[in-house]
Design a protein around this motif. Structure first.
Motif, PDB file in Angstrom:
ATOM      1  N   PHE A  49     -10.033  57.588   1.438  1.00 13.76           N
ATOM      2  CA  PHE A  49     -10.745  56.562   2.197  1.00 13.76           C
ATOM      3  C   PHE A  49     -11.570  57.196   3.317  1.00 13.76           C
ATOM      4  O   PHE A  49     -12.737  56.830   3.537  1.00 13.76           O
ATOM      5  N   ASP A  52     -14.651  58.935   1.780  1.00 15.70           N
ATOM      6  CA  ASP A  52     -15.685  58.028   1.277  1.00 15.70           C
ATOM      7  C   ASP A  52     -16.386  57.271   2.392  1.00 15.70           C
ATOM      8  O   ASP A  52     -17.572  56.945   2.271  1.00 15.70           O
ATOM      9  N   THR A  53     -15.677  56.926   3.462  1.00 14.62           N
ATOM     10  CA  THR A  53     -16.235  56.052   4.489  1.00 14.62           C
ATOM     11  C   THR A  53     -16.749  56.793   5.716  1.00 14.62           C
ATOM     12  O   THR A  53     -17.620  56.272   6.419  1.00 14.62           O
ATOM     13  N   VAL A  54     -16.224  57.998   5.995  1.00 10.68           N
ATOM     14  CA  VAL A  54     -16.600  58.680   7.236  1.00 10.68           C
ATOM     15  C   VAL A  54     -17.258  60.031   6.963  1.00 10.68           C
ATOM     16  O   VAL A  54     -18.387  60.292   7.385  1.00 10.68           O
ATOM     17  N   PRO A  57     -20.739  59.994   4.555  1.00 10.24           N
ATOM     18  CA  PRO A  57     -21.930  59.512   5.286  1.00 10.24           C
ATOM     19  C   PRO A  57     -22.277  60.374   6.490  1.00 10.24           C
ATOM     20  O   PRO A  57     -23.458  60.611   6.769  1.00 10.24           O
TER      21      PRO A  57
END
Length: 386
Positions: A49, A52-54, A57
């Motif tokens: 997680f 993918d999220t921090v 990007p």
């Protein structure tokens, strides 16, 4: 035809000791492994997680920032320096070098050095021919003098004096050598007979009747000592070590192997069971999170935020986008006009420094155009040209 599956290997019969060890070990290992497996799965989910999220990007944003920073700080200044400073400066230096160095050097080589070199080569060629003729005459005179003053007297001296003297000396040396050889053969025969009688015969008798019996006795004594040492070593060291290996270490090793195998199997079973337990717990937590948080957020987004977003898009964002496109179009046209003006200024400055470029002069090769063809009645062929 489907391939046949390999038959499972027959399971070896196990004793009561193996069964008694297996069940407690598996229970203890399962209790210890389940929390570790659940913590591991939780860390894996959190890491995915976070990636993918921090992290991903953030990495893309950092890459974009570094790319544009490099372009602004390095690429564009270096490109402008190369295009607007170094290239015109290099062209100017090349023109100056051609005018100040190349053209005078070509003129000096063509109209000064080449005639002077030809004159020097002609003079050197004449001097060389004179020296060659003089050297040929000196060589012929020297060869004639050497032949009649050195070679002919040396041949006469070798044929009539040295050759007879050498034959006489060789006959005398051959006679002396034969006498010395006869004396040496006699001395060698006498010395060989004395060595055989005084050294060889006594040495053979000593080896056969003294050294051989003594050696046999020593070998028999050493064989007996070695046999005694062998039995002492076998009884004192080998048999106790063999008994220790056979009756103590082997059973203990088998017991430890059984315990290790059962612990390894228990760890494998416990890890798989803990994986199923962790998967069930994760699915339960995912369903709970979905019904408690995700579904309300989705309903809010669909029923409230989407209509408001459509209204904001139609009433605010689209007019602002049209205005921004118009401003961008006007800016691009202004920049294009500025670039064209700068290009014309550079061209005028180049013409002011270096002058107008030389125009190519068309050469009349008396060739017919594409619409005309060669004929024998016209002067357009190689035989009828004026």
């Amino acid at each position: 035809m489907e391939p046949q599956k390999p038959l499972p290997e027959p399971r070896q019969p196990e004793g009561c000791l193996v069964t008694a060890i297996r069940i407690p070990v598996r229970i203890v290992v399962l209790v210890l492994v389940v929390p570790v497996r659940m913590a591991w799965d939780a860390l894996v989910v959190a890491g995915r997680f976070l990636n993918d999220t921090v992290l991903r990007p953030l990495g893309r944003a950092l890459e974009w920032v570094l790319e544009w920073t490099g372009r602004i700080l390095f690429v564009w200044p270096l490109l402008g320096l190369w295009r607007y400073v170094l290239v015109p400066l290099g062209k100017g230096l090349a023109w100056l070098g051609n005018v100040l160095v190349v053209v005078p050097a070509v003129w000096l080589y063509r109209y000064v050095l080449t005639p002077v070199g030809h004159a020097i080569a002609w003079a050197a060629r004449g001097v060389g021919r004179g020296f060659a003729a003089l050297a040929a005459g000196l060589y012929a005179a020297g060869a004639w003098l050497l032949r009649y003053l050195v070679v002919v007297p040396a041949v006469w001296l070798y044929r009539w004096i040295l050759t007879p003297s050498g034959h006489g000396v060789m006959w005398l040396l051959r006679g002396i050598g034969r006498g010395i050889a006869a004396v040496g053969i006699g001395v060698y025969t006498a010395v060989a007979w004395l060595v055989r009688c005084l050294v060889v015969v006594p040495a053979v008798w000593l080896y056969e009747w003294v050294l051989t019996p003594v050696g046999h006795g020593v070998m028999w004594l050493l064989r007996g000592i070695g046999l005694a040492l062998y039995w002492v070593t076998r009884v004192a060291f080998v048999l106790p070590v063999l008994a220790l290996w056979r009756w103590v270490l082997t059973p203990v090793g088998r017991f430890l192997a059984v315990v290790g195998r059962e612990v390894g199997d228990a760890l494998g079973h416990a890890w798989r069971i803990a994986g199923h337990v962790s998967l069930a717990v994760g699915r339960f937590l995912a369903a709970l999170f979905r019904w408690v948080f995700v579904e309300p957020v989705r309903w809010t987004y669909r029923t409230l935020l989407t209509p408001v977003g459509h209204v904001v898009r139609d009433a605010v964002l689209r007019p602002v986008a049209e205005v921004a496109r118009g401003v961008g179009r006007a800016t691009r046209e202004a920049l294009a006009s500025v670039r064209e003006t700068a290009r014309q200024a550079r061209a005028d400055f180049r013409r002011m420094l270096f002058g107008e470029p030389r125009e190519t002069v068309a050469v009349d090769r008396r060739e017919p155009t594409g619409l005309e063809t060669r004929t024998l009645g016209r002067s357009t062929t190689a035989l009828t040209k004026d």
